[in-house]
Write a protein that holds these residues in place. Structure first.
Motif, PDB file in Angstrom:
ATOM      1  N   ASP A  30      19.363 -23.755  29.528  1.00  0.00           N
ATOM      2  CA  ASP A  30      19.281 -24.969  30.332  1.00  0.00           C
ATOM      3  C   ASP A  30      19.458 -24.719  31.821  1.00  0.00           C
ATOM      4  OD1 ASP A  30      21.841 -24.186  29.886  1.00  0.00           O
ATOM      5  OD2 ASP A  30      22.475 -26.007  28.848  1.00  0.00           O
ATOM      6  N   TRP A  87      21.854 -23.695  33.843  1.00  0.00           N
ATOM      7  CA  TRP A  87      22.976 -24.396  34.476  1.00  0.00           C
ATOM      8  C   TRP A  87      23.383 -23.785  35.806  1.00  0.00           C
ATOM      9  CZ3 TRP A  87      27.379 -26.463  30.903  1.00  0.00           C
ATOM     10  CH2 TRP A  87      26.850 -27.458  30.077  1.00  0.00           C
ATOM     11  N   HIS A 116      29.615 -22.132  32.029  1.00  0.00           N
ATOM     12  CA  HIS A 116      29.197 -22.979  30.915  1.00  0.00           C
ATOM     13  C   HIS A 116      29.106 -22.249  29.591  1.00  0.00           C
ATOM     14  CE1 HIS A 116      25.517 -21.101  32.375  1.00  0.00           C
ATOM     15  NE2 HIS A 116      24.923 -21.406  31.244  1.00  0.00           N
ATOM     16  N   GLU A 139      25.946 -27.677  36.552  1.00  0.00           N
ATOM     17  CA  GLU A 139      25.806 -29.098  36.239  1.00  0.00           C
ATOM     18  C   GLU A 139      27.224 -29.607  36.001  1.00  0.00           C
ATOM     19  OE1 GLU A 139      22.935 -30.188  33.345  1.00  0.00           O
ATOM     20  OE2 GLU A 139      21.399 -28.846  34.141  1.00  0.00           O
ATOM     21  N   GLU A 194      28.928 -32.340  35.741  1.00  0.00           N
ATOM     22  CA  GLU A 194      29.346 -33.338  34.764  1.00  0.00           C
ATOM     23  C   GLU A 194      29.530 -32.703  33.386  1.00  0.00           C
ATOM     24  OE1 GLU A 194      26.881 -36.785  34.757  1.00  0.00           O
ATOM     25  OE2 GLU A 194      27.161 -37.201  36.896  1.00  0.00           O
ATOM     26  N   LYS A 195      28.578 -31.876  32.990  1.00  0.00           N
ATOM     27  CA  LYS A 195      28.671 -31.200  31.698  1.00  0.00           C
ATOM     28  C   LYS A 195      29.845 -30.225  31.672  1.00  0.00           C
ATOM     29  CE  LYS A 195      23.754 -31.474  30.517  1.00  0.00           C
ATOM     30  NZ  LYS A 195      22.512 -30.711  30.224  1.00  0.00           N
ATOM     31  N   LYS A 232      33.321 -32.072  31.503  1.00  0.00           N
ATOM     32  CA  LYS A 232      33.562 -32.602  30.159  1.00  0.00           C
ATOM     33  C   LYS A 232      33.871 -31.464  29.180  1.00  0.00           C
ATOM     34  CE  LYS A 232      30.752 -36.803  30.517  1.00  0.00           C
ATOM     35  NZ  LYS A 232      29.520 -37.504  30.045  1.00  0.00           N
ATOM     36  N   GLN A 233      33.176 -30.354  29.354  1.00  0.00           N
ATOM     37  CA  GLN A 233      33.413 -29.188  28.499  1.00  0.00           C
ATOM     38  C   GLN A 233      34.833 -28.675  28.667  1.00  0.00           C
ATOM     39  OE1 GLN A 233      30.618 -26.022  29.323  1.00  0.00           O
ATOM     40  NE2 GLN A 233      31.914 -24.446  28.436  1.00  0.00           N
TER      41      GLN A 233
END
Length: 210
Positions: free
Chosen positions: A9, A11, A110, A131, A133-134, A137-138
Motif C-alpha cells: 500500500d 505507506w 507500518h 499514512e 491515521e492508519k 490506530k495501529q
C-alpha cells in the motif's frame, strides 16, 4: 536488498534506500551535537515519559535514528526500550553508538509488530512520512492501559506544519500536554545557522471498554 518502505500500500513516502544513503553519508549526525535537537529529546525522554508514564516505563521509539532519546531515560527504562527505524544504516549507527541493554530493530513503522505492549510510544518526526491515521490506530493497540503516545513534529513557520496529524491524534486520544522547543541548528556543511522548532504533544489512550 528488500526495501521495507515499498509495501503493497506504499505507506512510507520516502524510500529506505534514500534514508540509508543519507545516514551512511553522515547527513544526520549533526543532531547529536545541536542544542535544540538535544533539548527536544530531553523533553521527550527526560520529562514527558517519566511524568506521564513512570520511571520504570517500557518505551517504543519509532523513527529512533541513533536512539538518542534513550540518553534521557532511566536505567530501568533503558532495559525496556525498543527503537525502530526504516533505515538499516540508522540501526547500525544506533547499535554502535549505544547498544545493550537498548534494543534496536530495522523495520518500517507500518510493518513492525512488537512482541509485547508498551507504556509509551514515541513518534519522533516520522508520522508525516506515513499514512498517519492508519499508523496511529495501529499503534494504539500496542499500548498498555493508560499508555501514552508522544508526537514530535518539526516546523519552521508560525503556522504549525502537518496540523492534520495533531488534529487526528486529538480525536482518537486524550491530549494531556504540549510544548514547543525552538532554537538554531546547523544542517548544511557550511555551518550556516538555521532557525528551527518542534511542536510536541502528549496523549493518553482513552479507557478501553470491557
Amino acid at each position: 536488498m528488500v526495501d521495507l518502505s515499498l509495501g503493497e500500500d506504499q505507506w512510507m513516502f520516502q524510500s529506505e534506500s534514500k534514508w540509508n544513503k543519507e545516514w551512511k553519508s553522515g547527513a544526520w549526525t549533526y543532531m547529536e551535537t545541536v542544542a535544540v535537537e538535544r533539548s527536544r529529546i530531553a523533553v521527550i525522554g527526560g520529562v514527558f515519559v517519566p511524568m506521564y508514564a513512570n520511571h520504570n516505563a517500557s518505551v517504543l521509539d519509532i523513527g529512533c535514528g541513533e536512539g538518542s532519546i534513550s540518553d534521557f531515560l532511566t536505567e530501568q527504562q533503558k532495559h525496556k526500550y525498543v527503537g525502530v527505524d526504516l533505515a538499516k544504516e540508522a540501526i547500525i549507527a544506533a547499535k554502535k553508538a549505544r547498544g545493550p541493554p537498548l534494543k534496536f530493530v530495522h523495520a518500517a513503522a507500518h510493518l513492525f509488530n512488537p512482541q509485547h505492549k508498551f507504556d509509551a510510544v514515541v513518534f519522533s518526526d516520522v508520522l508525516y512520512y506515513t499514512e498517519h491515521e492508519k499508523v496511529l490506530k495501529q499503534y494504539e493497540t500496542y499500548l498498555n492501559d493508560r499508555g501514552i503516545i508522544i508526537i514530535s513534529i518539526f516546523h519552521q513557520s508560525e503556522k504549525l506544519m502537518y496540523e492534520k496529524i495533531f488534529e487526528f491524534a486529538r480525536q482518537i486520544f486524550d491530549k494531556i500536554d504540549e510544548i514547543d522547543v525552538s532554537g538554531y541548528t546547523k544542517k548544511s556543511k557550511d555551518g550556516k545557522l538555521e532557525k528551527t522548532a518542534f511542536h510536541i504533544e502528549v496523549y493518553r489512550i482513552k479507557p478501553r471498554s470491557t
